[in-house]
Design a protein around this motif. Structure first.
Motif, short mmCIF file in Angstrom:
data_model
loop_
_atom_site.label_atom_id
_atom_site.label_comp_id
_atom_site.label_asym_id
_atom_site.label_seq_id
_atom_site.Cartn_x
_atom_site.Cartn_y
_atom_site.Cartn_z
N ASP A 8 5.85 -6.28 -1.82
CA ASP A 8 7.10 -5.85 -1.22
C ASP A 8 8.19 -6.75 -1.76
O ASP A 8 8.09 -7.98 -1.67
N ILE A 9 9.24 -6.15 -2.34
CA ILE A 9 10.28 -6.91 -3.02
C ILE A 9 11.64 -6.54 -2.45
O ILE A 9 11.93 -5.37 -2.22
N MET A 10 12.48 -7.54 -2.22
CA MET A 10 13.85 -7.30 -1.78
C MET A 10 14.73 -7.00 -2.99
O MET A 10 14.78 -7.79 -3.94
N VAL A 11 15.40 -5.86 -2.94
CA VAL A 11 16.26 -5.40 -4.04
C VAL A 11 17.67 -5.22 -3.50
O VAL A 11 17.85 -4.68 -2.40
N PRO A 12 18.69 -5.67 -4.22
CA PRO A 12 20.07 -5.50 -3.75
C PRO A 12 20.37 -4.04 -3.38
O PRO A 12 19.97 -3.13 -4.09
N TRP A 13 21.02 -3.84 -2.28
CA TRP A 13 21.42 -2.58 -1.68
C TRP A 13 20.23 -1.78 -1.14
O TRP A 13 20.24 -1.37 0.01
N LEU A 14 19.18 -1.58 -1.93
CA LEU A 14 18.05 -0.78 -1.47
C LEU A 14 17.27 -1.46 -0.36
O LEU A 14 16.65 -0.80 0.47
N GLY A 15 17.25 -2.79 -0.33
CA GLY A 15 16.45 -3.49 0.67
C GLY A 15 15.02 -3.69 0.19
O GLY A 15 14.77 -3.92 -0.99
N LYS A 16 14.06 -3.58 1.12
CA LYS A 16 12.67 -3.83 0.77
C LYS A 16 12.07 -2.64 0.01
O LYS A 16 12.09 -1.51 0.49
N VAL A 17 11.53 -2.91 -1.16
CA VAL A 17 10.97 -1.88 -2.03
C VAL A 17 9.50 -2.20 -2.28
O VAL A 17 9.14 -3.36 -2.55
N GLY A 18 8.65 -1.20 -2.17
CA GLY A 18 7.24 -1.38 -2.52
C GLY A 18 7.05 -1.26 -4.02
O GLY A 18 7.63 -0.37 -4.66
N PHE A 19 6.26 -2.17 -4.59
CA PHE A 19 6.02 -2.16 -6.04
C PHE A 19 4.56 -2.48 -6.29
O PHE A 19 4.06 -3.53 -5.88
N ASN A 20 3.85 -1.54 -6.94
CA ASN A 20 2.41 -1.68 -7.18
C ASN A 20 2.09 -1.41 -8.64
O ASN A 20 2.68 -0.52 -9.27
N VAL A 21 1.13 -2.17 -9.19
CA VAL A 21 0.63 -1.96 -10.55
C VAL A 21 -0.88 -1.75 -10.44
O VAL A 21 -1.60 -2.59 -9.89
#
Length: 261
Positions: A143-156
């Motif tokens: 889970d990554i904090m991204v400007p404006w979007l907020g918390k974003v899920g990111f999986n590889v």
């Protein structure tokens, strides 16, 4: 086929973060929900299909387990004129993730990364033996904090095809949910979507070495209902190279009416 990823999206909208489990309370951020989506797709790729379907979505958090899933039922009236006539009736996706922070009792967050996971994903279809999907994905999530979007899920992930009993490339997946306009009655508009992109696909299984989708949705939400439209961009989706005989690159449109249980 992945749709709104609303379970992970709603989790992303929560104000609390689950990264710090050093206090031993792995259940402090538990939640669960379920909803039904009546959907209609226009020019869905590959193959430019127009069709209706019912989607039952669920998601939640219980201790170190973060999970999301849905079951799609196509051609609800079994119409002979439907683009889904004679094809698989059911598609199921299940995406459990295990928090490495919670599993180890260690705060693994750093910079914009708020939590790390052992991430898995399973896709299953049924009803048409020749085209049955039976895929599994295994990798690292966050889970990554991204400007404006907020918390974003990111999986590889690495893809292991359970039918072929072989590994076949990698997938990068991300999802987001951003409320951006609120009404006085508490309802709001959101920008929500996801990206699934596959790379390094083997030539013996795929006609294109890479491909994927990006979904961009504008939804109105109230406590119990939601209405939305999504524009999905396809590029050699599922590793199928676009051709004049079978289209796999372009745009599809999705309309949704939702009831939240």
């Amino acid at each position: 086929m992945k749709k709104t990823i609303l379970a992970l999206s709603l989790a992303a909208a929560m104000p609390t973060f689950a990264a710090d489990y050093t206090d031993g309370d792995t259940h402090k951020n538990d939640y669960n929900w379920m909803q039904g989506n009546l959907m209609y797709a226009v020019n869905e790729l590959p193959g430019e299909s127009d069709h209706d379907y019912l989607e039952l979505e669920f998601g939640g958090r219980s201790g170190i387990l973060d999970y999301y899933g849905y079951a799609d039922v196509f051609n609800l009236t079994s119409s002979d004129s439907s683009d889904k006539d004679g094809q698989d009736k059911i598609f199921i996706k299940f995406a459990p993730r295990i928090s490495l922070d919670g599993l180890t009792g260690t705060d693994l967050s750093f910079g914009p990364v708020k939590e790390l996971y052992f991430a898995t994903l399973f896709n299953w279809s049924g009803g048409n033996e020749d085209s049955t999907v039976n895929n599994s994905f295994w990798g690292l999530g966050s889970d990554i904090m991204v400007p404006w979007l907020g918390k974003v899920g990111f999986n590889v992930y690495g893809l292991y095809d359970l039918n072929k009993k072989d590994w076949n490339g990698y997938q990068v997946s991300t999802n987001w949910f951003k409320p951006f306009y609120f009404f006085e009655n508490g309802s709001f508009f959101s920008y929500q979507g996801y990206i699934d992109y596959q790379v390094d696909l083997k030539s013996e299984y795929s006609s294109s070495s890479n491909g994927g989708v990006m979904f961009n949705g504008i939804y109105w939400h109230s406590d119990n209902f939601a209405l939305g439209y999504g524009l999905k961009a396809f590029k050699d989706v599922y590793g199928i190279e676009d051709s004049s005989g079978f289209k796999s690159t372009g745009f599809g449109h999705y309309f949704a009416a939702t009831y939240k249980f």
